[in-house]
Scaffold this active site. Sequence first.
Site, PDB file in Angstrom:
ATOM      1  CG  HIS A 122      -1.917   0.949   1.406  1.00  0.00           C
ATOM      2  ND1 HIS A 122      -1.693   2.251   1.809  1.00  0.00           N
ATOM      3  CD2 HIS A 122      -3.255   0.857   1.190  1.00  0.00           C
ATOM      4  CE1 HIS A 122      -2.851   2.894   1.846  1.00  0.00           C
ATOM      5  NE2 HIS A 122      -3.811   2.078   1.466  1.00  0.00           N
ATOM      6  CG  ASP A 199       0.471  -2.480   6.190  1.00  0.00           C
ATOM      7  OD1 ASP A 199      -0.493  -2.633   6.970  1.00  0.00           O
ATOM      8  OD2 ASP A 199       0.388  -1.828   5.133  1.00  0.00           O
ATOM      9  CD  GLN A 202      -6.904  -4.528   4.120  1.00  0.00           C
ATOM     10  OE1 GLN A 202      -7.824  -5.273   4.446  1.00  0.00           O
ATOM     11  NE2 GLN A 202      -7.101  -3.277   3.758  1.00  0.00           N
ATOM     12  CE  LYS A 225      -7.251  -0.242   6.397  1.00  0.00           C
ATOM     13  NZ  LYS A 225      -8.047   0.184   5.234  1.00  0.00           N
ATOM     14  CB  CYS A 363      -3.599   3.279  -1.597  1.00  0.00           C
ATOM     15  SG  CYS A 363      -4.803   4.559  -1.288  1.00  0.00           S
TER      16      CYS A 363
HETATM   17  N1  PMP Z   1      -1.839  -0.789   4.594  1.00  0.00           N
HETATM   18  C1  PMP Z   1      -2.766  -1.525   4.000  1.00  0.00           C
HETATM   19  C2  PMP Z   1      -2.404  -2.893   3.476  1.00  0.00           C
HETATM   20  C3  PMP Z   1      -4.059  -1.036   3.874  1.00  0.00           C
HETATM   21  O1  PMP Z   1      -5.008  -1.765   3.267  1.00  0.00           O
HETATM   22  C4  PMP Z   1      -4.368   0.251   4.389  1.00  0.00           C
HETATM   23  C5  PMP Z   1      -5.756   0.842   4.279  1.00  0.00           C
HETATM   24  N2  PMP Z   1      -6.338   0.760   3.024  1.00  0.00           N
HETATM   25  C6  PMP Z   1      -3.346   0.975   5.009  1.00  0.00           C
HETATM   26  C7  PMP Z   1      -2.108   0.410   5.089  1.00  0.00           C
HETATM   27  C8  PMP Z   1      -3.588   2.330   5.566  1.00  0.00           C
HETATM   28  O2  PMP Z   1      -4.430   2.269   6.663  1.00  0.00           O
HETATM   29  P1  PMP Z   1      -5.014   3.594   7.310  1.00  0.00           P
HETATM   30  O3  PMP Z   1      -5.606   4.386   6.185  1.00  0.00           O
HETATM   31  O4  PMP Z   1      -6.031   3.112   8.281  1.00  0.00           O
HETATM   32  O5  PMP Z   1      -3.878   4.304   7.956  1.00  0.00           O
END
Ligand code: PMP
Length: 404
Positions: A122, A199, A202, A225, A363
């Site tokens: 991401h 990270d 997910q 999440k 993203c």
């Molecule tokens: N890493 C991953 C794999 C994600 O899916 C996301 C959220 N789409 C993020 C980081 C970022 O998370 P947040 O927007 O809650 O900071």
Amino acid sequence: MYDIDKIRADFPILSRTVYNRPLVYLDNGATTQKPRCVVEAMTEEYYSVNANVHRGVHFLSQKATELHEASRETVRSFINAQSINEIVFTRGTTESINLLASCFGDAFMNEGDEVIVSVMEHHSNIVPWQLLAERKGIKLRVIPMTDSGVLMLDEYEKLFNDRTRIVSVAHVSNVLGTVNPIKEMVRIAHAHGVPVLVDGAQSTPHFAVDMQLLDCDFFAFSAHKIYGPTGVGVLYGKEKWLDKLPPYQGGGEMIKNVSFEKTTFNELPYKFEAGTPDYIGTHALAVALDYVSKIGMDSIYSHERELTSYAMQQMQQIDGIRIFGTAADKDAVISFLVGNIHHLDMGTLLDRLGIAVRTGHHCAEPLMSRLGIEGTVRASFALYNTKEEVDILVAGIKRVASMF
Ligand code: PMP
């Protein structure tokens, strides 16, 4: 016994309609819906406990502090960290990774040093390292993947050299659903004397994570999440590492003593928590973690895996569909395109049928380049989704496809 009707009844939003159709919410990778207990915990705390935490002598401040610190223990236990000193509250995964990149970079990285990330990250696990690259001249090395969306571990191992300082990888891809073999990746990194940041945005909502089992050095996730509130996240770090890192931001709470001559910093984890924390949010996160723990992460995992394989089977039969991410260990995310239909058109038309999916690059633009596409449609499942909803999705995709 997984009582899906009872679970769904905990989430008031699931019974609403959109465009006069029952809502089919399949955008859980972006954010999950909230059970009543989480929302009520927040309202209740604002109505009857609210006061700023820490240092307060009065009753309410002490109560709010107790809830906030008890939440830290709930998080510790949920991810099986060794100590509450290892649990830093942040605003989310993004802030957790930025914090780590900034502090770790300041302490341990110099021009020419390298960070290993993967092609499926991401942006929030790419850009913080690029900002560090601009500031300090560090380099990013990228683990490639196979066409089915599996990281190539032999290539990963080849990326290590004497300039490698840290590995930073997603536990689960938010586009492909691939569950990366973190334990093995950590073992390889540690054999080279290199720490690993995971990270977990997910992974935490979908299966039990265990810091002592994974043995990763840092781990980031977001409350929103995993059925908790927005604006709260966690950075886990092994104490031996967090101890060595400088603070991230300056302000109240992160100091021990301040004078114009010399300021000393607070102990862990407060050294990294400048300013008033979102103590209502941390408590609500703990309520969310208690909620999923009560259902059982293993039951959630089984339910979602069954749903995902059912959805994969059904979707693979749609004419002209391409599914991105077919790893054997695949989590509750299905990214796809049908024929030449633009992802935005598919998403917009599904929406008119009451089906909420996400469209675009998610993203993860470097991953889109690797796949040779601009974007996908993504359906992502949560503990409250059902086979009937998968059927509605599949029928919806077919209906949209027939319009083109
Ligand atoms: N890493 C991953 C794999 C994600 O899916 C996301 C959220 N789409 C993020 C980081 C970022 O998370 P947040 O927007 O809650 O900071």
